[in-house]
Design a protein around this motif. Structure first.
Motif, mmCIF file in Angstrom:
data_model
loop_
_atom_site.group_PDB
_atom_site.id
_atom_site.type_symbol
_atom_site.label_atom_id
_atom_site.label_comp_id
_atom_site.label_asym_id
_atom_site.label_seq_id
_atom_site.Cartn_x
_atom_site.Cartn_y
_atom_site.Cartn_z
ATOM 1 N N ALA A 1 29.785 72.935 36.352
ATOM 2 C CA ALA A 1 30.799 71.934 36.019
ATOM 3 C C ALA A 1 30.081 70.609 35.764
ATOM 4 O O ALA A 1 28.886 70.460 36.045
ATOM 5 N N GLN A 2 30.815 69.667 35.207
ATOM 6 C CA GLN A 2 30.243 68.375 34.876
ATOM 7 C C GLN A 2 30.903 67.287 35.713
ATOM 8 O O GLN A 2 32.111 67.319 35.949
ATOM 9 N N MET A 3 30.087 66.341 36.160
ATOM 10 C CA MET A 3 30.621 65.164 36.842
ATOM 11 C C MET A 3 30.104 63.926 36.124
ATOM 12 O O MET A 3 28.998 63.941 35.573
ATOM 13 N N PRO A 4 30.888 62.850 36.130
ATOM 14 C CA PRO A 4 30.405 61.621 35.482
ATOM 15 C C PRO A 4 29.094 61.175 36.101
ATOM 16 O O PRO A 4 28.968 61.073 37.315
ATOM 17 N N HIS A 5 28.118 60.954 35.234
ATOM 18 C CA HIS A 5 26.802 60.560 35.736
ATOM 19 C C HIS A 5 26.742 59.075 36.038
ATOM 20 O O HIS A 5 26.047 58.651 36.947
ATOM 21 N N HIS A 6 27.482 58.295 35.284
ATOM 22 C CA HIS A 6 27.343 56.839 35.375
ATOM 23 C C HIS A 6 28.537 56.208 36.074
ATOM 24 O O HIS A 6 29.673 56.646 35.924
ATOM 25 N N LYS A 7 28.226 55.190 36.851
ATOM 26 C CA LYS A 7 29.248 54.332 37.422
ATOM 27 C C LYS A 7 29.005 52.920 36.941
ATOM 28 O O LYS A 7 27.856 52.468 36.861
ATOM 29 N N VAL A 8 30.080 52.224 36.620
ATOM 30 C CA VAL A 8 30.005 50.818 36.254
ATOM 31 C C VAL A 8 30.767 50.047 37.334
ATOM 32 O O VAL A 8 31.972 50.250 37.504
ATOM 33 N N VAL A 9 30.061 49.214 38.069
ATOM 34 C CA VAL A 9 30.637 48.474 39.183
ATOM 35 C C VAL A 9 30.817 47.020 38.749
ATOM 36 O O VAL A 9 29.855 46.370 38.320
ATOM 37 N N VAL A 10 32.028 46.527 38.865
ATOM 38 C CA VAL A 10 32.367 45.174 38.434
ATOM 39 C C VAL A 10 32.391 44.279 39.668
ATOM 40 O O VAL A 10 33.201 44.469 40.581
ATOM 41 N N LEU A 11 31.480 43.302 39.709
ATOM 42 C CA LEU A 11 31.346 42.386 40.840
ATOM 43 C C LEU A 11 31.655 40.961 40.398
ATOM 44 O O LEU A 11 31.603 40.642 39.207
ATOM 45 N N GLY A 12 31.920 40.116 41.362
ATOM 46 C CA GLY A 12 32.164 38.711 41.071
ATOM 47 C C GLY A 12 32.991 38.077 42.170
ATOM 48 O O GLY A 12 33.625 38.753 42.984
ATOM 49 N N GLY A 13 32.962 36.751 42.187
ATOM 50 C CA GLY A 13 33.700 36.023 43.197
ATOM 51 C C GLY A 13 35.182 35.981 42.923
ATOM 52 O O GLY A 13 35.660 36.471 41.884
ATOM 53 N N PRO A 14 35.949 35.382 43.829
ATOM 54 C CA PRO A 14 37.399 35.259 43.616
ATOM 55 C C PRO A 14 37.688 34.463 42.349
ATOM 56 O O PRO A 14 37.042 33.454 42.062
ATOM 57 N N GLY A 15 38.657 34.954 41.585
ATOM 58 C CA GLY A 15 39.053 34.266 40.363
ATOM 59 C C GLY A 15 38.141 34.507 39.187
ATOM 60 O O GLY A 15 38.283 33.861 38.151
ATOM 61 N N SER A 16 37.192 35.423 39.298
ATOM 62 C CA SER A 16 36.287 35.683 38.176
ATOM 63 C C SER A 16 36.876 36.642 37.163
ATOM 64 O O SER A 16 36.277 36.845 36.098
ATOM 65 N N GLY A 17 38.022 37.247 37.446
ATOM 66 C CA GLY A 17 38.684 38.103 36.472
ATOM 67 C C GLY A 17 38.284 39.557 36.521
ATOM 68 O O GLY A 17 38.332 40.237 35.486
ATOM 69 N N LYS A 18 37.934 40.070 37.686
ATOM 70 C CA LYS A 18 37.487 41.466 37.778
ATOM 71 C C LYS A 18 38.617 42.435 37.440
ATOM 72 O O LYS A 18 38.467 43.325 36.603
ATOM 73 N N SER A 19 39.753 42.257 38.105
ATOM 74 C CA SER A 19 40.866 43.185 37.872
ATOM 75 C C SER A 19 41.377 43.090 36.447
ATOM 76 O O SER A 19 41.712 44.106 35.827
ATOM 77 N N SER A 20 41.454 41.891 35.906
ATOM 78 C CA SER A 20 41.917 41.732 34.522
ATOM 79 C C SER A 20 40.996 42.454 33.561
ATOM 80 O O SER A 20 41.448 43.158 32.648
ATOM 81 N N LEU A 21 39.694 42.318 33.752
ATOM 82 C CA LEU A 21 38.750 42.965 32.854
ATOM 83 C C LEU A 21 38.842 44.484 32.966
ATOM 84 O O LEU A 21 38.861 45.187 31.950
ATOM 85 N N VAL A 22 38.910 45.000 34.196
ATOM 86 C CA VAL A 22 38.957 46.453 34.378
ATOM 87 C C VAL A 22 40.212 47.024 33.738
ATOM 88 O O VAL A 22 40.164 48.028 33.008
ATOM 89 N N ARG A 23 41.364 46.412 34.008
ATOM 90 C CA ARG A 23 42.600 46.938 33.459
ATOM 91 C C ARG A 23 42.644 46.800 31.943
ATOM 92 O O ARG A 23 43.213 47.646 31.249
ATOM 93 N N THR A 24 42.052 45.753 31.428
ATOM 94 C CA THR A 24 42.004 45.589 29.977
ATOM 95 C C THR A 24 41.137 46.664 29.343
ATOM 96 O O THR A 24 41.479 47.229 28.292
ATOM 97 N N LEU A 25 39.989 46.971 29.951
ATOM 98 C CA LEU A 25 39.127 48.041 29.422
ATOM 99 C C LEU A 25 39.840 49.386 29.486
ATOM 100 O O LEU A 25 39.718 50.203 28.567
ATOM 101 N N LEU A 26 40.569 49.632 30.560
ATOM 102 C CA LEU A 26 41.231 50.928 30.723
ATOM 103 C C LEU A 26 42.375 51.105 29.741
ATOM 104 O O LEU A 26 42.562 52.186 29.166
ATOM 105 N N GLN A 27 43.148 50.026 29.508
ATOM 106 C CA GLN A 27 44.347 50.133 28.681
ATOM 107 C C GLN A 27 44.133 49.678 27.242
ATOM 108 O O GLN A 27 45.037 49.786 26.416
ATOM 109 N N SER A 28 42.929 49.134 26.967
ATOM 110 C CA SER A 28 42.609 48.650 25.612
ATOM 111 C C SER A 28 43.611 47.617 25.124
ATOM 112 O O SER A 28 43.891 47.502 23.936
ATOM 113 N N GLU A 29 44.186 46.874 26.060
ATOM 114 C CA GLU A 29 45.084 45.788 25.706
ATOM 115 C C GLU A 29 45.030 44.747 26.806
ATOM 116 O O GLU A 29 44.572 45.015 27.915
ATOM 117 N N SER A 30 45.488 43.554 26.500
ATOM 118 C CA SER A 30 45.390 42.452 27.438
ATOM 119 C C SER A 30 46.198 42.730 28.693
ATOM 120 O O SER A 30 47.332 43.212 28.640
#
Length: 1571
Positions: free
Chosen positions: A582-611
């Protein structure tokens, strides 16, 4: 908090109870008929009165006890001739001892005698030997007595002057007054020691040698080293019998005249002084007798003229001087065999050296040699040559002609070619050749002429081929690290004697299948290459113990699998063959940053391909729904990666959030960024990643770019990149400066001043430190090359560029194009899916739940399931802390959903992160009512809340309130979660007076306790009669947040749980079990910090202090393994400076903590006298040194490890086809023993079971000498272990080596643990294990796909296994061994029927089976009162328990006592556990001990593709296996499809009918059949 009154010294525990019969059993008779009594190491506090009744005893040994007083009754033993009382606590002696008129030998060493030598000893005229060393004696009676004493030892006391009365002891033959502080010796008293042969006055502070020493006509050996001698008294010398004199480590500026006048002297050592010349006046009497002369570490610029006259000289050591040339007259010395001229200023090898015809060993290392004198070489006997660290560009011609040469070391030169003249070497007997750290591109002209070569080291050169090595069949060790090999040298596969191979840091991209022919290879280092897949041949190398493949782009097997060692690799391949790929994802992309740096916004935007912008309302921050890290699967252009959103990231969980082998995005708010916020926004994150995951990949992302103008963003971009480069260059420059300092120190090692921080480190330690620094330089994070400007606004500015960069960055790695996934066994991938599905909305699953689900849906169970769980845990897909630490609670719980686990943690720390949450901490809150703790008043609730918020004391009631939203946290599950957070270093647990658990959270501690207790119980000045040991952890560049808090939690394991502990924000004050005060403190600045570990105790207890503080030090240092890239230093603060309260004390590097104490001088540049007592700087020697000796009774084991022959099919994963692999270990014997003892086949399982504990606690370095002396490891193999970066990596390597060396190595390893300070670990490994019943079944062969099991039916009849009978079944894991070449040896229940004693036998068995768990977790003092109150144990037995050294020893003693009479004590013991905080342990002890019936179930959900192995044939009629009084028949018609009894075993391979070999199968592998 209560006052620390319990920290005061408490009364000593009562003496061990010995009956008259016990004492009588210790009496023996020697060959001459004299009676001896041995009560050594009996844990005695006082001498039992029964001892004095044995009046005819001649020898009485009471050593290594805790005896503080000798009663006058000893006078009744008038026949006593030998009295041994060393290593006790005696402060005085009774006057009636003078009645022992026959006493010849008395040993009172290492006690507590103070001031004057006891008068009573001086009145025993029969004494011939007296040892008073290791006390604190300061004076000796003036009148000479002890007229018959021939041996007197007064070393390691506090004499400030030489005892004058000793001069009148005429019978004295040996006198030792070393290691005192003597500053003067009388020069005008008459000396009557006419028969003195040995005199040791070393390690004092004597300024000169008095005249009476010159009159000792019988003196043969004199040691006056390590003093402050500058002269010798004038007068005639009568030392005509002196053979050896040692004047090293003094302050002579010229050779004393007496040295040249000695008649008959053979050995002179005047090294390590300040001598620059040797002026000889008159006749040199000793010139004709000197055989060994050592003048090293002085200031000679030329060899002294006297050397030319030493006709009998055989060994000359003139190393570490400033000599530039040698006199030609030296060639007249025809007997010179060894010449050491290392560390001088030679620029060529002198001609006179070439003329030494008898020379066998030559050392001219660390000079400036670039040439050789143009003279004929007459050194025909030359065997060993060391010319390392010079400037030679080729191997000198004279060396090529030395046919007797055995060892040659030319490392660290400037060799570009080996034989520039084309002259072939005549090295027919050469065995060791070291050419590392040169510039060689070929050695092909050397190899054909070295038929006997065994060790070849050519690391750090420019080699790309090994032509000519083909015929070197005796090679055992080849080191090729850091060369230019692009492919594995095929010639190496023909070296069948090869044992160690180092290919690290090359460009090798594959390992050949022919490696399987290297059957004796034990160590293979292939780290730092381009290897993508390991060949199946690795699994055929049964002798391979160490395999290192880190820093490779491995996909098959994955690096997480390889890091766990060969057993997991084997299970990985075996499972893949069984269930498919079977195959498992080889790569992980970890999004780091301080409060207010926009981590959740960026992740959700990448996942949904929209703002998707996150606002205040979208990000609730409440205890019911805290923001925690989450992972998502992201697909971009058919590229699949795991995207980790670390919103809610904090330093409480960074260990779990930051995985290895991931790409990291560091986000910062570009709109709000200013220069002053650089460290907060960027710098600290880069330091965190460098410390946690060195060599990781980082992209820097500036969010909210739509609020910045292009010019403004460009300016910020340039400023940030400049700061990153400046920060990195500053660190690299500092590390390179330290490397340069070490290189300079290695060149002038002997001339280092004491003020130099590297003073005292030998060459090996300097090399280790240099390698560590070079490793830090090489293994830094890849710096971001630019800042990506992105925005999650509807325009999605920069998002496509970032996504393409992520994909492109990964595709640039040295992996195949389709590398976003990696292959794993289908069962492992399915297990991950199943656990995540069953764990939705749940915080925890029990191991039974996991095993039931896994067995039904994936076919995994037992050890196979555990290995798969370990793999997922190391990937951080799930959390199972049983993989890291041995704990019944943690091993029984698994956290399938990391997000849910983070929520459990986050609730505890909400009040630190958000201050407005306190309003939710309300007594009338609905959640509080649902918590089921309404039985407390509102005032009580407020008090407990205040204790938590102000002092970090979290009562269990409040904890249930906070966790009330998590419905499945109760009972043992609640206890397991509490233990998990303690394991993570977030709190430690105590029990209140109301038997309620209290969690102490260091993050909430205030400074109130410091003002109350610190100065009272830890005064700034060390008291006069007290010593302090201090170890410091220094963090100069970056301090890891949370380390001190985790260290304060770690300390709880090593301190006395009964004594009160004081905690404050930056400090801990506690008491150890041996009543020592221990302090842990922190002093932090903006980017640096110092963590101090200190202990105070009586000066008599210095060895005990070392034992205690080193245990804590190892535990605290183990925490730093979580930061493998962290740069820090460990120092031992000079105790002399601490006691005198010096502001800037001297620091010793941490290497002193693993050096033997021995006889050495310690210099402190800030000490007034210059010298420091060695026992305050060096820990005690492992073999003696005041530490308790432990003796291991190891069972008899076979000489060689027995491995079954096995043939299996392992799929070629990248091609998808089957390739046959044959394992050919030694065959099994015809009969195997039915009783299993430690040291049989079971040792592998034991090591794997306790692997996590060993890695966490063990420092391998103290074990080195013991393991090497007993030939378990070679010195070179241990050196390979020491190349690892951390102690944990070293311990892991050692475990794999021990596993590959058979049962004898395991036994020696356990003995080493006992003798070298780890008796608790040894007890865990050696405790009795439930006897395993072994069945003989035919060998499994997988080659023939169509064969059946018919041959088994004719082989398995009534197998006699004692007195019981059990029916055989077939396990689906029969063919899959858990270790290479072995069938699985898992912890199983004993198939045993009990006799009429019944329940008593079960209680004994339960105690033995759970012995390790009890020892590990139980504190006997918690249940002491209950056990005594209910008469489950006698008071005398409890007193014996409490005299043990450690908490683990106390628990072990209790188990032993309960095992002797379990009929009454066992039930009360279980009730005590249940009542006083050990309910899980009580349930384990009361579980049934019968053999469980395991039903074989069909394996559902297997993938449709793959090879099926057919139907099992019938066995025939009913069978019985004799297992005792009971018979359990069952139907075994496995192949029938009618009438029941059929069973599906998934992909069980067939049995080869032709196989006649046998393998063993434990009783747990026998499965009950279901009709």
């Amino acid at each position: 908090m209560a006052a620390l009154d319990v920290m005061q010294q408490q009364p000593m525990a009562p003496a061990m109870s010995l009956t008259m019969g016990d004492i009588a059993s210790r009496v023996s008779t020697d060959d001459s008929g004299k009676r001896e009594m041995n009560l050594c190491r009996s844990d005695l506090v006082t001498v039992p009165l029964q001892v004095y009744q044995f009046k005819d005893v001649v020898t009485l040994d009471l050593s290594y006890n805790k005896i503080a007083r000798i009663t006058p009754d000893i006078a009744d033993m008038r026949s006593l001739e030998v009295l041994l009382l060393k290593e006790n606590l005696i402060k005085s002696l009774p006057l009636k001892m003078a009645s022992l008129v026959k006493l010849r030998r008395a040993d009172f060493s290492n006690n507590r005698l103070v001031k004057a030598v006891p008068e009573v000893l001086l009145g025993i005229n029969s004494l011939e030997e007296l040892d008073l060393s290791g006390n604190q004696l300061t004076t000796f009676p003036e009148k000479p007595r002890l007229k018959r004493v021939a041996k007197l030892n007064l070393s390691r006391n506090r004499f400030v002057s030489f005892p004058k009365a000793v001069l009148g002891m005429r019978a004295l033959i040996e006198l030792d007054v070393s290691f005192n502080t003597m500053r003067e010796m009388t020069d005008d008293e008459e000396c009557r020691m006419r028969f003195l042969k040995r005199l040791d006055v070393s390690h004092n502070e004597l300024p000169f040698l008095p005249r009476f020493i010159l009159d000792l006509k019988s003196l043969e050996v004199m040691d006056a080293s390590a003093n402050k001698l500058r002269r010798v008294s004038d007068g005639p010398c009568h030392l005509s019998k002196l053979r050896r004199i040692n004047l090293s480590q003094n302050e002579f500026q010229s050779v004393p005249k007496i040295v040249s006048l000695l008649k008959g002297v053979e050995d002179i050592d005047i090294s390590n002084n300040q001598m620059a010349d040797w002026i000889v006046e008159g006749k040199v009497y000793g010139a004709t007798s000197i055989k060994r002369l050592k003048i090293s570490d002085n200031k000679f610029e030329t060899l002294p003229e006297i050397v030319e006259k030493l006709e009998r000289l055989e060994i000359l050591d003139a190393s570490n001087n400033a000599i530039k040339d040698m006199p030609y007259e030296l060639e007249c010395i025809k007997r010179l065999r060894k010449l050491n001229l290392a560390g001088n200023k030679f620029v060529q090898i002198p001609a006179v050296v070439l003329a030494l015809v008898a020379l066998e060993e030559l050392d001219m290392s660390n000079n400036h040699i670039a040439d050789v004198a143009d003279e004929e070489c007459l050194m025909k006997r030359l065997k060993k040559v060391n010319i390392e660290r010079n400037c030679l560009t080729s191997i000198p011609a004279f060396l090529l002609q030395r046919s007797r040469l055995v060892e040659l070391d030319m490392s660290d030169n400037k060799l570009f070619t080996t034989t520039p003249t084309g002259q072939a070497p005549k090295w027919g007997k050469l065995k060791t050749l070291c050419l590392q750290n040169n510039f060689l591109s070929s050695i092909s002209d050397l190899l054909p002429n070295m038929g006997e070569i065994q060790e070849l080291n050519v690391s750090n050169n420019n080699l790309s081929t090994l032509k000519g090595i083909k015929g070197r069949k005796r090679l055992k060790k080849v080191l090729l690290r850091n060369n230019q090999f692009e492919a594995f040298p095929k010639e190496l596969t023909l070296l069948h004697e090869l044992e160690e191979l180092d290919l690290g840091e090359n460009d090798i991209d594959w390992l050949p299948v022919d490696m399987k022919y290297l059957s004796k290879l034990r160590v293979l280092l292939a780290d730092g290459n381009n290897i993508e897949a390991l060949p199946n041949a690795i699994l055929e190398m049964a002798g391979l113990a160490v395999l290192t493949v880190k820093d490779n782009p491995l996909r098959q097997p994955p690096l997480d699998v390889c890091n766990e060692g060969l057993p997991m690799i084997y299970e990985y391949v075996t499972e893949m063959k069984r269930t498919g790929i079977a195959q498992m994802p080889h790569h992980k992309v970890v999004v780091l940053g301080g409060p207010g740096s926009g981590k959740s916004s960026l992740v959700r935007t990448l996942l949904q391909s929209e703002s998707h912008l996150t606002g205040e309302d979208d990000e609730p921050f409440y205890p019911e729904n805290p923001t925690v890290p989450e992972s998502h699967l992201w697909t971009f252009d058919e590229f699949e990666v795991e995207l980790v959103d670390t919103s809610g990231f904090d330093h409480f969980t960074d260990r779990l959030v930051i995985p290895k082998n991931a790409l990291y995005l560091v986000l910062f708010n570009a709109h709000e960024y200013v220069s002053s916020k650089y460290r907060e926004a960027v710098g600290n994150w880069l330091e965190l990643l460098n410390a946690r995951v060195p060599q990781c990949r980082v992209l820097l992302v500036g969010t909210h770019s739509d609020f910045c103008t292009a010019k403004d963003f460009a300016a910020k971009h340039m400023e940030i990149m400049a700061r990153i480069q400046q920060q990195e260059q500053h660190l690299i420059s500092e590390l390179q400066t330290k490397v340069k300092d070490i290189n300079d120190a290695m060149k002038s090692h002997s001339r280092l001043e004491p003020s130099n921080e590297l003073y005292g480190l030998n060459r090996e330690m300097l090399l280790e430190r240099r390698q560590e620094l070079e490793h830090f330089i090489r293994n830094r994070c890849s710096l971001p090359s630019k800042v990506f400007a992105v925005s999650s606004s509807p325009e999605l500015a920069g998002l496509d560029d970032l996504a393409n960069e992520i994909v492109g960055f990964m595709m640039k790695e040295k992996k195949p194009a389709n590398s976003e996934t990696f292959p794993v066994p289908w069962s492992w991938r399915e297990l991950y899916t199943v656990l995540r599905r069953h764990g939705e909305g749940r915080q925890v699953m029990t191991w039974d739940e996991v095993e039931d689900v896994a067995r039904e849906l994936t076919g995994l169970s037992g050890p196979k399931l555990e290995i798969a769980i370990r793999f997922l845990h190391h990937r951080r897909d799930i959390f199972w802390f049983g993989a890291e630490v041995e704990s019944p609670l943690l091993s029984d719980l698994l956290f399938p959903n990391p997000t849910q686990f983070f929520k459990v943690i986050k609730v505890i720390f909400l009040f630190l992160l958000r201050g407005d949450i306190e309003k939710l901490f309300d007594f009338n809150h609905p959640r509080f009512r649902s918590a089921g703790v309404r039985n407390i008043s509102e005032d009580d609730f407020e008090d407990r809340k205040a204790e938590f918020l102000k002092h970090g004391m979290l009562d269990e009631t409040i904890l249930r309130f906070l966790w009330s939203q998590f419905g499945d946290l109760y009972g043992d599950i609640l206890s397991g979660v509490i233990a998990a957070l303690q394991h993570l270093g977030l709190w430690y647990v105590t029990t209140s007076r109301s038997d309620n658990r209290v969690m102490h959270v260091p993050w909430y501690f205030s400074d109130d306790a410091k003002a109350t207790h610190y100065e009272l119980f830890w005064p700034p000045r060390v008291p006069e009669d007290t010593e302090q040991l201090t170890i410091i952890f220094g963090f100069r560049q970056w301090y890891p947040t949370g380390f001190f808090e985790a260290a304060s939690v770690c300390m709880q394991e090593y301190i006395d749980p009964v004594a009160t502990r004081a905690d404050w924000k930056d400090g801990v004050l506690a008491t150890t079990p041996s009543r020592m005060r221990v302090y842990l403190g922190r002093r932090a600045a903006e980017t640096s910090a110092v963590v101090e570990l200190a202990m105070r105790g009586d000066s008599f207890e210095i060895d005990t202090m070392w034992t205690e503080i080193l245990r804590i030090y190892r535990g605290v240092a183990a925490l730093l393994a979580s930061w493998p890239g962290l740069r820090y230093d460990v120092y031992l603060v000079c105790p002399h400076c601490v006691k005198r309260n010096i502001d800037m004390p001297h620091m010793f590097y941490k290497e002193v903590l693993r050096q033997p104490r021995g006889k050495r001088r310690v210099i402190c540049p800030r000490a007034a006298g210059g010298f420091v007592d060695p026992k305050l700087v060096f820990p005690p020697d492992e073999e003696t040194g005041g530490l308790r000796r432990y003796v291991v009774n190891t069972p008899k084991t076979p000489a060689a490890d027995i491995k079954p022959k096995m043939t299996t099919v392992i799929p070629q994963l990248d091609l998808g086809i089957g390739v046959e692999v044959v394992l050919q270990p030694d065959p099994l014997p015809s009969v195997l023993p039915l009783t299993a003892a430690v040291g049989e086949d079971r040792y592998r399982e034991i090591l794997m079971q306790h692997r996590a504990t060993i890695i966490q606690e063990l420092n391998v370095r103290p074990l080195r000498d013991y393991l090497v002396q007993r030939k378990v490891l070679k010195p070179a193999e241990f050196q390979v272990i020491l190349t690892e970066l951390t102690n944990q990596d070293e311990a892991s390597k050692l475990i794999h080596m021990i596993m590959a060396r058979g049962p004898r190595a395991f036994n020696v390893f356990c003995a080493a643990l006992q003798r070298c300070g780890y008796p608790g670990l040894a007890a865990k490994l050696l405790r009795p294990i439930a006897t395993k019943t072994e069945l003989k079944v035919p060998s499994v062969r997988l080659k023939d796909q169509q064969s059946s099991m018919a041959s088994m039916s004719s082989s398995v009849k009534d197998l006699s296994l004692g007195e019981s009978t059990i029916s055989p079944g077939i396990s689906s894991s029969l063919y899959a061994p858990s270790t290479i070449g072995r069938l699985p040896m898992v912890n199983d229940y004993v198939a045993k029927s009990y006799d009429d004693k019944g329940i008593e036998a079960q209680h004994k068995l339960a105690l033995q089976r759970h012995r390790l768990t009890i020892i590990r977790h139980l504190d006997v003092r918690d249940i002491r009162d209950y056990m005594l109150k209910n008469h489950a144990i006698k008071e005398a037995d409890m007193a014996a328990i409490l005299t043990q050294l450690t908490r683990q020893d106390e628990a072990a003693k209790l188990v032993d006592i309960l095992s002797q009479r379990p009929e009454h004590g066992f039930p009360i013991f279980c009730k005590a556990l249940q009542k006083y905080g050990y309910p899980a342990l009580a349930r384990q002890l009361t579980r049934p001990t019968h053999l469980p019936s395991v039903r074989a179930r069909p394996v559902r959900g297997l993938p449709p593709r793959g090879r099926h192995y057919g139907t099992l044939p019938p066995w025939g009629n009913r069978k019985k296996v004799n297992m005792g009084a009971r018979a359990m028949p069952f139907q075994t018609n496995l192949g029938k499809r009618r009438g029941g009894g059929s069973i599906t075993l998934g992909r069980l391979p067939p049995i080869d009918k032709t196989s006649s070999s046998w393998e063993t199968l434990t009783s747990t592998d026998v499965m009950d059949m279901s009709h």
